[in-house]
Design a protein around this motif. Structure first.
Motif, PDB file in Angstrom:
ATOM      1  N   LEU A 139       3.898  17.609  -9.241  1.00  0.00           N
ATOM      2  CA  LEU A 139       4.082  17.450  -7.800  1.00  0.00           C
ATOM      3  C   LEU A 139       4.435  16.021  -7.404  1.00  0.00           C
ATOM      4  O   LEU A 139       4.436  15.692  -6.222  1.00  0.00           O
ATOM      5  CB  LEU A 139       2.811  17.908  -7.071  1.00  0.00           C
ATOM      6  CG  LEU A 139       2.435  19.376  -7.314  1.00  0.00           C
ATOM      7  CD1 LEU A 139       1.086  19.696  -6.691  1.00  0.00           C
ATOM      8  CD2 LEU A 139       3.507  20.303  -6.783  1.00  0.00           C
ATOM      9  N   GLY A 140       4.772  15.183  -8.389  1.00  0.00           N
ATOM     10  CA  GLY A 140       5.163  13.808  -8.098  1.00  0.00           C
ATOM     11  C   GLY A 140       4.052  12.818  -8.409  1.00  0.00           C
ATOM     12  O   GLY A 140       2.991  13.179  -8.912  1.00  0.00           O
ATOM     13  N   GLY A 141       4.316  11.550  -8.112  1.00  0.00           N
ATOM     14  CA  GLY A 141       3.335  10.530  -8.455  1.00  0.00           C
ATOM     15  C   GLY A 141       3.591   9.188  -7.791  1.00  0.00           C
ATOM     16  O   GLY A 141       4.385   9.080  -6.855  1.00  0.00           O
ATOM     17  N   ARG A 142       2.898   8.187  -8.312  1.00  0.00           N
ATOM     18  CA  ARG A 142       2.979   6.826  -7.787  1.00  0.00           C
ATOM     19  C   ARG A 142       3.009   5.843  -8.950  1.00  0.00           C
ATOM     20  O   ARG A 142       2.507   6.135 -10.043  1.00  0.00           O
ATOM     21  CB  ARG A 142       1.768   6.500  -6.908  1.00  0.00           C
ATOM     22  CG  ARG A 142       1.638   7.360  -5.665  1.00  0.00           C
ATOM     23  CD  ARG A 142       0.382   7.019  -4.890  1.00  0.00           C
ATOM     24  NE  ARG A 142       0.329   7.743  -3.612  1.00  0.00           N
ATOM     25  CZ  ARG A 142      -0.631   7.575  -2.709  1.00  0.00           C
ATOM     26  NH1 ARG A 142      -1.615   6.731  -2.933  1.00  0.00           N
ATOM     27  NH2 ARG A 142      -0.601   8.261  -1.571  1.00  0.00           N
ATOM     28  N   ILE A 143       3.576   4.663  -8.699  1.00  0.00           N
ATOM     29  CA  ILE A 143       3.577   3.573  -9.673  1.00  0.00           C
ATOM     30  C   ILE A 143       3.159   2.293  -8.965  1.00  0.00           C
ATOM     31  O   ILE A 143       3.656   1.993  -7.875  1.00  0.00           O
ATOM     32  CB  ILE A 143       4.965   3.365 -10.307  1.00  0.00           C
ATOM     33  CG1 ILE A 143       5.468   4.648 -10.971  1.00  0.00           C
ATOM     34  CG2 ILE A 143       4.921   2.226 -11.330  1.00  0.00           C
ATOM     35  CD1 ILE A 143       6.891   4.540 -11.495  1.00  0.00           C
ATOM     36  N   ALA A 144       2.256   1.551  -9.593  1.00  0.00           N
ATOM     37  CA  ALA A 144       1.799   0.271  -9.052  1.00  0.00           C
ATOM     38  C   ALA A 144       1.505  -0.670 -10.218  1.00  0.00           C
ATOM     39  O   ALA A 144       1.431  -0.238 -11.371  1.00  0.00           O
ATOM     40  CB  ALA A 144       0.543   0.476  -8.197  1.00  0.00           C
ATOM     41  N   PRO A 145       1.336  -1.959  -9.955  1.00  0.00           N
ATOM     42  CA  PRO A 145       0.905  -2.862 -11.023  1.00  0.00           C
ATOM     43  C   PRO A 145      -0.504  -2.505 -11.487  1.00  0.00           C
ATOM     44  O   PRO A 145      -1.351  -2.124 -10.679  1.00  0.00           O
ATOM     45  CB  PRO A 145       0.923  -4.255 -10.367  1.00  0.00           C
ATOM     46  CG  PRO A 145       1.701  -4.087  -9.104  1.00  0.00           C
ATOM     47  CD  PRO A 145       1.528  -2.670  -8.676  1.00  0.00           C
ATOM     48  N   SER A 146      -0.743  -2.598 -12.773  1.00  0.00           N
ATOM     49  CA  SER A 146      -2.100  -2.412 -13.285  1.00  0.00           C
ATOM     50  C   SER A 146      -2.931  -3.660 -12.973  1.00  0.00           C
ATOM     51  O   SER A 146      -2.384  -4.727 -12.652  1.00  0.00           O
ATOM     52  CB  SER A 146      -2.074  -2.199 -14.792  1.00  0.00           C
ATOM     53  OG  SER A 146      -1.708  -3.418 -15.444  1.00  0.00           O
ATOM     54  N   PRO A 147      -4.259  -3.580 -13.076  1.00  0.00           N
ATOM     55  CA  PRO A 147      -5.077  -4.790 -12.873  1.00  0.00           C
ATOM     56  C   PRO A 147      -4.685  -5.925 -13.805  1.00  0.00           C
ATOM     57  O   PRO A 147      -4.671  -7.093 -13.392  1.00  0.00           O
ATOM     58  CB  PRO A 147      -6.495  -4.277 -13.163  1.00  0.00           C
ATOM     59  CG  PRO A 147      -6.461  -2.841 -12.768  1.00  0.00           C
ATOM     60  CD  PRO A 147      -5.094  -2.368 -13.191  1.00  0.00           C
ATOM     61  N   THR A 148      -4.352  -5.603 -15.055  1.00  0.00           N
ATOM     62  CA  THR A 148      -3.939  -6.653 -15.994  1.00  0.00           C
ATOM     63  C   THR A 148      -2.687  -7.358 -15.517  1.00  0.00           C
ATOM     64  O   THR A 148      -2.594  -8.597 -15.540  1.00  0.00           O
ATOM     65  CB  THR A 148      -3.708  -6.053 -17.388  1.00  0.00           C
ATOM     66  OG1 THR A 148      -4.935  -5.501 -17.877  1.00  0.00           O
ATOM     67  CG2 THR A 148      -3.219  -7.115 -18.367  1.00  0.00           C
ATOM     68  N   LEU A 149      -1.703  -6.597 -15.061  1.00  0.00           N
ATOM     69  CA  LEU A 149      -0.459  -7.202 -14.581  1.00  0.00           C
ATOM     70  C   LEU A 149      -0.710  -8.004 -13.308  1.00  0.00           C
ATOM     71  O   LEU A 149      -0.132  -9.089 -13.123  1.00  0.00           O
ATOM     72  CB  LEU A 149       0.587  -6.120 -14.323  1.00  0.00           C
ATOM     73  CG  LEU A 149       1.962  -6.615 -13.867  1.00  0.00           C
ATOM     74  CD1 LEU A 149       2.552  -7.591 -14.873  1.00  0.00           C
ATOM     75  CD2 LEU A 149       2.906  -5.438 -13.640  1.00  0.00           C
ATOM     76  N   MET A 150      -1.565  -7.513 -12.419  1.00  0.00           N
ATOM     77  CA  MET A 150      -1.904  -8.280 -11.218  1.00  0.00           C
ATOM     78  C   MET A 150      -2.449  -9.654 -11.595  1.00  0.00           C
ATOM     79  O   MET A 150      -2.042 -10.675 -11.020  1.00  0.00           O
ATOM     80  CB  MET A 150      -2.949  -7.530 -10.387  1.00  0.00           C
ATOM     81  CG  MET A 150      -2.475  -6.250  -9.748  1.00  0.00           C
ATOM     82  SD  MET A 150      -3.808  -5.549  -8.736  1.00  0.00           S
ATOM     83  CE  MET A 150      -3.434  -3.804  -8.830  1.00  0.00           C
ATOM     84  N   ARG A 151      -3.370  -9.664 -12.562  1.00  0.00           N
ATOM     85  CA  ARG A 151      -3.960 -10.949 -12.981  1.00  0.00           C
ATOM     86  C   ARG A 151      -2.903 -11.863 -13.591  1.00  0.00           C
ATOM     87  O   ARG A 151      -2.896 -13.080 -13.335  1.00  0.00           O
ATOM     88  CB  ARG A 151      -5.078 -10.691 -14.002  1.00  0.00           C
ATOM     89  CG  ARG A 151      -6.303  -9.946 -13.484  1.00  0.00           C
ATOM     90  CD  ARG A 151      -7.203 -10.780 -12.613  1.00  0.00           C
ATOM     91  NE  ARG A 151      -7.775 -11.932 -13.240  1.00  0.00           N
ATOM     92  CZ  ARG A 151      -8.987 -11.971 -13.795  1.00  0.00           C
ATOM     93  NH1 ARG A 151      -9.751 -10.872 -13.819  1.00  0.00           N
ATOM     94  NH2 ARG A 151      -9.469 -13.084 -14.302  1.00  0.00           N
ATOM     95  N   GLU A 152      -2.024 -11.294 -14.415  1.00  0.00           N
ATOM     96  CA  GLU A 152      -0.994 -12.107 -15.064  1.00  0.00           C
ATOM     97  C   GLU A 152      -0.023 -12.698 -14.048  1.00  0.00           C
ATOM     98  O   GLU A 152       0.365 -13.870 -14.150  1.00  0.00           O
ATOM     99  CB  GLU A 152      -0.241 -11.254 -16.084  1.00  0.00           C
ATOM    100  CG  GLU A 152      -1.081 -10.891 -17.301  1.00  0.00           C
ATOM    101  CD  GLU A 152      -0.373  -9.920 -18.226  1.00  0.00           C
ATOM    102  OE1 GLU A 152       0.689  -9.376 -17.824  1.00  0.00           O
ATOM    103  OE2 GLU A 152      -0.875  -9.690 -19.331  1.00  0.00           O
ATOM    104  N   VAL A 153       0.367 -11.917 -13.048  1.00  0.00           N
ATOM    105  CA  VAL A 153       1.295 -12.407 -12.028  1.00  0.00           C
ATOM    106  C   VAL A 153       0.628 -13.486 -11.179  1.00  0.00           C
ATOM    107  O   VAL A 153       1.246 -14.523 -10.865  1.00  0.00           O
ATOM    108  CB  VAL A 153       1.792 -11.244 -11.155  1.00  0.00           C
ATOM    109  CG1 VAL A 153       2.576 -11.763  -9.959  1.00  0.00           C
ATOM    110  CG2 VAL A 153       2.656 -10.294 -11.978  1.00  0.00           C
ATOM    111  N   LEU A 154      -0.613 -13.269 -10.799  1.00  0.00           N
ATOM    112  CA  LEU A 154      -1.331 -14.286 -10.030  1.00  0.00           C
ATOM    113  C   LEU A 154      -1.444 -15.590 -10.817  1.00  0.00           C
ATOM    114  O   LEU A 154      -1.245 -16.682 -10.272  1.00  0.00           O
ATOM    115  CB  LEU A 154      -2.717 -13.773  -9.655  1.00  0.00           C
ATOM    116  CG  LEU A 154      -2.783 -12.756  -8.511  1.00  0.00           C
ATOM    117  CD1 LEU A 154      -4.177 -12.133  -8.439  1.00  0.00           C
ATOM    118  CD2 LEU A 154      -2.430 -13.413  -7.182  1.00  0.00           C
TER     119      LEU A 154
END
Length: 246
Positions: A139-154
C-alpha cells in the motif's frame, strides 16, 4: 549445488549460504569498503560457488567491486530486481524499478512468514517504512534519514556535535543525550505515526516488523515490534527459489 545470498546495502554487506530447504543460513557481515570487499569475500566464501544471488542498493562503484569479486568465485550470478508482482505480493509503485530491491525483498519475506498485515521498517542509511496487507498488496511507504544518517549529517555541518554516543531520554541534560534522543525520537515518532495511519487505512492493527543495522536501538523504544535481522536475505532466498526453478 553451492549457492550464496548477498545483501549489499549502503552501510553493510551481509551474506549467507542458501540451504537445501530454500532458506538463508547463518548470516555474516563483511567489510563494506571497495578496497576491502574482495579480500573479505575471499576469506568468507568457499573456493567455488555454483551460483550467487545479489541484491544491491549500494553505489555503482561498490556494486561493481562486489560483482568483480563474486565473478572470480561464482559460476553464475543472478541480480535481484523489484517486480510489480511476485506470487501474492503486488507492489504499489507504478514504476516498480523505483522501489528499492531491499524493500521489495523485505515485503516478500514478511508476507511469506506470516501472511498478515504488516508495517515493515528498514533502519539502515535510510529509514524506510512500507505497509502490506494480508492479501499481499503493498500500500506504499515512506523514506526518511535514519538516526545514524541524521547524526552524520549534523556532524558534517557542525563538527562540534558528536556523531555517536548518548542515551535516549525524554529531556536531555547534555549534548550527547540530546542528539541521541532527538534523532532516535524522530525515527520512532515517524514509525508510530505511520502505524496510526496504517490502522486507520486498514481498520485493524498491522504487525510492526523492524530490520536493518539500526533496528535494534529503535526496537527498545517500540515494545510491540518484531525484529528480524535477516529479512532482506530471507526475501532474497524466496526470490532465488523462483530463479533456480526457471
Amino acid at each position: 549445488m553451492s549457492a550464496w545470498l548477498f545483501d549489499l546495502g549502503n552501510t553493510r554487506l551481509k551474506c549467507a549460504p542458501l540451504g537445501h530447504d530454500g532458506r538463508a543460513g547463518l548470516a555474516i557481515a563483511l567489510p563494506h569498503r571497495e578496497e576491502d570487499v574482495a579480500q573479505a569475500l575471499a576469506q568468507a566464501l568457499p573456493e567455488r560457488v555454483d551460483v550467487g544471488y545479489l541484491a544491491s542498493v549500494a553505489s555503482p562503484g561498490l556494486r561493481v567491486a562486489v560483482l568483480d569479486a563474486l565473478t572470480a568465485r561464482c559460476s553464475r550470478i543472478s541480480i535481484a530486481r523489484t517486480q510489480s508482482r511476485f506470487g501474492p505480493v503486488r507492489i504499489a509503485y507504478a514504476q516498480p524499478n523505483k522501489l528499492g530491491v531491499d524493500r521489495f525483498l523485505a515485503l516478500l519475506a514478511v508476507h511469506a512468514q506470516a501472511g498478515d498485515d504488516a508495517l515493515v521498517c528498514g533502519v539502515g542509511t535510510a529509514l524506510t517504512i512500507d505497509l502490506i496487507d494480508r492479501d499481499g498488496q503493498h500500500l506504499g511507504g515512506r523514506i526518511a534519514p535514519s538516526p545514524t544518517l541524521m547524526r552524520e549529517v549534523l556532524h558534517a555541518r557542525a563538527p562540534q556535535l558528536p556523531v555517536t554516543g548518548g542515551d535516549y531520554v525524554d529531556f536531555a541534560a547534555d549534548t550527547e543525550d540530546a542528539l541521541a534522543s532527538g534523532c532516535d525520537g524522530a525515527a520512532i515518532a515517524l514509525i508510530e505515526r505511520s502505524l496510526d495511519a496504517a490502522k486507520a487505512r486498514l481498520g485493524r492493527t498491522p504487525r510492526l516488523v523492524l530490520h536493518g543495522g539500526g533496528s535494534e536501538t529503535l526496537a527498545t523504544r517500540l515494545p510491540d515490534a518484531t525484529q528480524v535481522a535477516t529479512l532482506v536475505l530471507d526475501g532474497l532466498a524466496i526470490w532465488a527459489g523462483t530463479e533456480s526453478a526457471t
